[in-house]
Design a protein around this motif. Sequence first.
Motif, PDB file in Angstrom:
ATOM      1  N   TYR A   1       0.845  -1.195   0.000  1.00 14.89           N
ATOM      2  CA  TYR A   1       0.000   0.000   0.000  1.00 14.89           C
ATOM      3  C   TYR A   1       0.882   1.248   0.000  1.00 14.89           C
ATOM      4  O   TYR A   1       1.746   1.403   0.863  1.00 14.89           O
ATOM      5  CB  TYR A   1      -0.899   0.002   1.232  1.00 14.89           C
ATOM      6  N   PRO A   2       0.683   2.167  -0.947  1.00 13.34           N
ATOM      7  CA  PRO A   2       1.499   3.395  -1.007  1.00 13.34           C
ATOM      8  C   PRO A   2       1.004   4.421  -0.001  1.00 13.34           C
ATOM      9  O   PRO A   2       0.318   5.395  -0.345  1.00 13.34           O
ATOM     10  CB  PRO A   2       1.300   3.855  -2.452  1.00 13.34           C
ATOM     11  N   HIS A   3       1.362   4.230   1.245  1.00 14.21           N
ATOM     12  CA  HIS A   3       0.814   5.042   2.333  1.00 14.21           C
ATOM     13  C   HIS A   3       1.080   6.538   2.119  1.00 14.21           C
ATOM     14  O   HIS A   3       0.153   7.358   2.130  1.00 14.21           O
ATOM     15  CB  HIS A   3       1.420   4.568   3.653  1.00 14.21           C
ATOM     16  N   GLY A   4       2.340   6.902   1.921  1.00 11.66           N
ATOM     17  CA  GLY A   4       2.684   8.309   1.753  1.00 11.66           C
ATOM     18  C   GLY A   4       2.005   8.945   0.559  1.00 11.66           C
ATOM     19  O   GLY A   4       1.439  10.047   0.658  1.00 11.66           O
ATOM     20  N   GLU A   5       2.027   8.251  -0.573  1.00 14.61           N
ATOM     21  CA  GLU A   5       1.410   8.795  -1.783  1.00 14.61           C
ATOM     22  C   GLU A   5      -0.096   8.982  -1.616  1.00 14.61           C
ATOM     23  O   GLU A   5      -0.675   9.948  -2.114  1.00 14.61           O
ATOM     24  CB  GLU A   5       1.692   7.879  -2.974  1.00 14.61           C
ATOM     25  N   ALA A   6      -0.731   8.041  -0.900  1.00 13.51           N
ATOM     26  CA  ALA A   6      -2.179   8.144  -0.694  1.00 13.51           C
ATOM     27  C   ALA A   6      -2.524   9.353   0.166  1.00 13.51           C
ATOM     28  O   ALA A   6      -3.517  10.055  -0.095  1.00 13.51           O
ATOM     29  CB  ALA A   6      -2.709   6.861  -0.048  1.00 13.51           C
ATOM     30  N   VAL A   7      -1.736   9.622   1.191  1.00 15.64           N
ATOM     31  CA  VAL A   7      -1.990  10.788   2.034  1.00 15.64           C
ATOM     32  C   VAL A   7      -1.754  12.078   1.254  1.00 15.64           C
ATOM     33  O   VAL A   7      -2.520  13.045   1.367  1.00 15.64           O
ATOM     34  CB  VAL A   7      -1.110  10.737   3.295  1.00 15.64           C
ATOM     35  N   VAL A   8      -0.700  12.094   0.446  1.00 14.73           N
ATOM     36  CA  VAL A   8      -0.426  13.272  -0.389  1.00 14.73           C
ATOM     37  C   VAL A   8      -1.606  13.560  -1.316  1.00 14.73           C
ATOM     38  O   VAL A   8      -2.044  14.708  -1.468  1.00 14.73           O
ATOM     39  CB  VAL A   8       0.865  13.066  -1.210  1.00 14.73           C
ATOM     40  N   ALA A   9      -2.135  12.517  -1.946  1.00  9.63           N
ATOM     41  CA  ALA A   9      -3.268  12.689  -2.857  1.00  9.63           C
ATOM     42  C   ALA A   9      -4.501  13.205  -2.117  1.00  9.63           C
ATOM     43  O   ALA A   9      -5.236  14.055  -2.626  1.00  9.63           O
ATOM     44  CB  ALA A   9      -3.570  11.372  -3.558  1.00  9.63           C
ATOM     45  N   ALA A  10      -4.732  12.704  -0.909  1.00  5.67           N
ATOM     46  CA  ALA A  10      -5.901  13.134  -0.138  1.00  5.67           C
ATOM     47  C   ALA A  10      -5.781  14.597   0.263  1.00  5.67           C
ATOM     48  O   ALA A  10      -6.767  15.355   0.201  1.00  5.67           O
ATOM     49  CB  ALA A  10      -6.061  12.257   1.097  1.00  5.67           C
ATOM     50  N   VAL A  11      -4.600  15.020   0.672  1.00  9.33           N
ATOM     51  CA  VAL A  11      -4.402  16.410   1.070  1.00  9.33           C
ATOM     52  C   VAL A  11      -4.492  17.334  -0.143  1.00  9.33           C
ATOM     53  O   VAL A  11      -5.047  18.440  -0.062  1.00  9.33           O
ATOM     54  CB  VAL A  11      -3.048  16.574   1.783  1.00  9.33           C
ATOM     55  N   ALA A  12      -3.989  16.880  -1.284  1.00  4.74           N
ATOM     56  CA  ALA A  12      -4.091  17.687  -2.495  1.00  4.74           C
ATOM     57  C   ALA A  12      -5.547  17.886  -2.906  1.00  4.74           C
ATOM     58  O   ALA A  12      -5.924  18.932  -3.447  1.00  4.74           O
ATOM     59  CB  ALA A  12      -3.314  17.024  -3.632  1.00  4.74           C
ATOM     60  N   GLY A  13      -6.382  16.898  -2.629  1.00  7.28           N
ATOM     61  CA  GLY A  13      -7.796  17.013  -2.965  1.00  7.28           C
ATOM     62  C   GLY A  13      -8.518  18.025  -2.103  1.00  7.28           C
ATOM     63  O   GLY A  13      -9.476  18.662  -2.551  1.00  7.28           O
ATOM     64  N   ASP A  14      -8.081  18.186  -0.846  1.00 10.48           N
ATOM     65  CA  ASP A  14      -8.711  19.140   0.060  1.00 10.48           C
ATOM     66  C   ASP A  14      -7.677  19.621   1.076  1.00 10.48           C
ATOM     67  O   ASP A  14      -7.611  19.113   2.201  1.00 10.48           O
ATOM     68  CB  ASP A  14      -9.905  18.507   0.770  1.00 10.48           C
ATOM     69  N   PRO A  15      -6.850  20.610   0.691  1.00  6.63           N
ATOM     70  CA  PRO A  15      -5.788  21.069   1.597  1.00  6.63           C
ATOM     71  C   PRO A  15      -6.321  21.718   2.860  1.00  6.63           C
ATOM     72  O   PRO A  15      -5.590  21.835   3.848  1.00  6.63           O
ATOM     73  CB  PRO A  15      -5.022  22.098   0.739  1.00  6.63           C
ATOM     74  N   SER A  16      -7.576  22.133   2.870  1.00  4.34           N
ATOM     75  CA  SER A  16      -8.103  22.846   4.034  1.00  4.34           C
ATOM     76  C   SER A  16      -8.437  21.923   5.194  1.00  4.34           C
ATOM     77  O   SER A  16      -8.609  22.387   6.319  1.00  4.34           O
ATOM     78  CB  SER A  16      -9.367  23.625   3.636  1.00  4.34           C
ATOM     79  N   ASP A  17      -8.547  20.633   4.927  1.00  2.77           N
ATOM     80  CA  ASP A  17      -8.948  19.690   5.976  1.00  2.77           C
ATOM     81  C   ASP A  17      -7.853  18.665   6.203  1.00  2.77           C
ATOM     82  O   ASP A  17      -7.726  17.687   5.482  1.00  2.77           O
ATOM     83  CB  ASP A  17     -10.250  18.988   5.587  1.00  2.77           C
ATOM     84  N   THR A  18      -7.063  18.927   7.197  1.00  3.31           N
ATOM     85  CA  THR A  18      -6.024  17.962   7.590  1.00  3.31           C
ATOM     86  C   THR A  18      -6.210  17.591   9.056  1.00  3.31           C
ATOM     87  O   THR A  18      -5.242  17.392   9.789  1.00  3.31           O
ATOM     88  CB  THR A  18      -4.616  18.547   7.368  1.00  3.31           C
ATOM     89  N   SER A  19      -7.442  17.501   9.483  1.00  3.50           N
ATOM     90  CA  SER A  19      -7.736  17.164  10.868  1.00  3.50           C
ATOM     91  C   SER A  19      -7.343  15.727  11.157  1.00  3.50           C
ATOM     92  O   SER A  19      -7.289  14.889  10.246  1.00  3.50           O
ATOM     93  CB  SER A  19      -9.228  17.341  11.140  1.00  3.50           C
ATOM     94  N   PRO A  20      -7.060  15.415  12.421  1.00  2.47           N
ATOM     95  CA  PRO A  20      -6.707  14.032  12.768  1.00  2.47           C
ATOM     96  C   PRO A  20      -7.761  13.016  12.348  1.00  2.47           C
ATOM     97  O   PRO A  20      -7.434  11.962  11.810  1.00  2.47           O
ATOM     98  CB  PRO A  20      -6.548  14.093  14.295  1.00  2.47           C
ATOM     99  N   GLN A  21      -9.042  13.334  12.556  1.00  2.00           N
ATOM    100  CA  GLN A  21     -10.080  12.376  12.215  1.00  2.00           C
ATOM    101  C   GLN A  21     -10.133  12.102  10.714  1.00  2.00           C
ATOM    102  O   GLN A  21     -10.288  10.960  10.282  1.00  2.00           O
ATOM    103  CB  GLN A  21     -11.435  12.893  12.682  1.00  2.00           C
ATOM    104  N   ARG A  22      -9.999  13.133   9.909  1.00  3.29           N
ATOM    105  CA  ARG A  22     -10.043  12.940   8.456  1.00  3.29           C
ATOM    106  C   ARG A  22      -8.863  12.103   7.984  1.00  3.29           C
ATOM    107  O   ARG A  22      -9.012  11.204   7.156  1.00  3.29           O
ATOM    108  CB  ARG A  22     -10.040  14.297   7.763  1.00  3.29           C
ATOM    109  N   LEU A  23      -7.675  12.366   8.503  1.00  2.00           N
ATOM    110  CA  LEU A  23      -6.496  11.607   8.084  1.00  2.00           C
ATOM    111  C   LEU A  23      -6.611  10.145   8.486  1.00  2.00           C
ATOM    112  O   LEU A  23      -6.243   9.245   7.718  1.00  2.00           O
ATOM    113  CB  LEU A  23      -5.239  12.234   8.677  1.00  2.00           C
TER     114      LEU A  23
END
Length: 397
Positions: A340-362
């Motif tokens: 599983y590309p853990h780092g790449e997946a998180v990068v993609a998720a943050v790029a989709g919505d940079p305003s929401d990096t809350s612990p629950q969302r991550l």
Amino acid sequence: MREPVRGGRKVLGGLAFAVGRTAAESRHELLSVRGHSVAWMVPFLMLTAIAVADVATNVFQIVAWTVLVPGVAAALCGVRGTAVFAVLSLVVYILADNVWRHRDETGLPGLMLVVIGGLVAVVAAAFRVAGEQRMLHMRDIAETTQRTVLRPLPAGFGGLDHAAVYLAADSEARVGGDFYDIQPGPHGTRVLLGDVQGKGLGAVDAAAALLGTFREAAYHEADLAVVAGHLEIRMLRHRAHTAALGGADGDRFATAVLVGFRLDQPDAVEIVNFGHEPPLAVGPGGVRPLPVTGGLPLGMSELTPGSVLPVARAALAADETLLLVTDGVTEARDPDGAFYPHGEAVVAAVAGDPSDTSPQRLVNVVRDGTLRHCRGRLGDDTTVFAVRRAGRPPVWP
């Protein structure tokens, strides 16, 4: 805050416990409408269809199929429900032979078959229900142990917003060796996440020992390196005690990440890495791995006697979330064997919505991505833990 995952797993306190639904619970949920069981409808509709078909046709004696109805009830209903359908099947069979009389009687052999089939179904239902009750009892024992040994983490504990989820490799498992905790104190707030090697009660015992030491040392010791030293010594003592008792896991170790949020460093954290996956700093500006080197896992200091545990200092902005995972995430494989590309997946998720990096969302992003990647077939227990400064000073007793 922590996320309880009903229908999957739940994490309370620092040690990860799986509360995946049992087969009985899954079946009950599937055969329920607005909280009321409709499992009885399956054998009822089956019996009705057999009776109607027997009345409507005289090609063959379909009424003999009533012997199947109690067996279906035994798989879905309780003992009383199964007994009721065994009696109803017998009544329908007798009616077909003695009242409807639109064909030749099936006679005593068919009657005995229905009677014996009903009795066997009732016995089978009793064994099934007893087994399910034992399983639920064992789960209750594990959850009681969890609440006794471990504590829940209040929202905003130690001046940190936090969220976590635990996924068990075995859906019927109740305990695992993954652990985490937050400990506020006069020297700041300390965070610990780790994974004890192996599974079962031995791993739980080691995790509980490490958590107990962490809670005391993290509160009293000003130097994070001293806290790390206490954890290493505790692991060695625990192994020695286990070996003295004749246990086969005297060489057990644990990987872990120890993080310190100091009161005088609002824009940085201190980290000691015991051979664990480095944490990620996730914020509106992107995702970056913290520049920390991995030391030896807990319990392996004998390989480098006299060495000093390195404490790394890394920048962490107030709007950045610290994301920590166990190797169940990074080692999750798809059907083709790809990790599983853990780092790449998180990068993609943050790029989709940079305003929401809350612990629950991550935590949700990593959980969902891991399960999709491995098609729900986890190879190891998995914990995802995220913390972020809450913008208020930590409260400690």
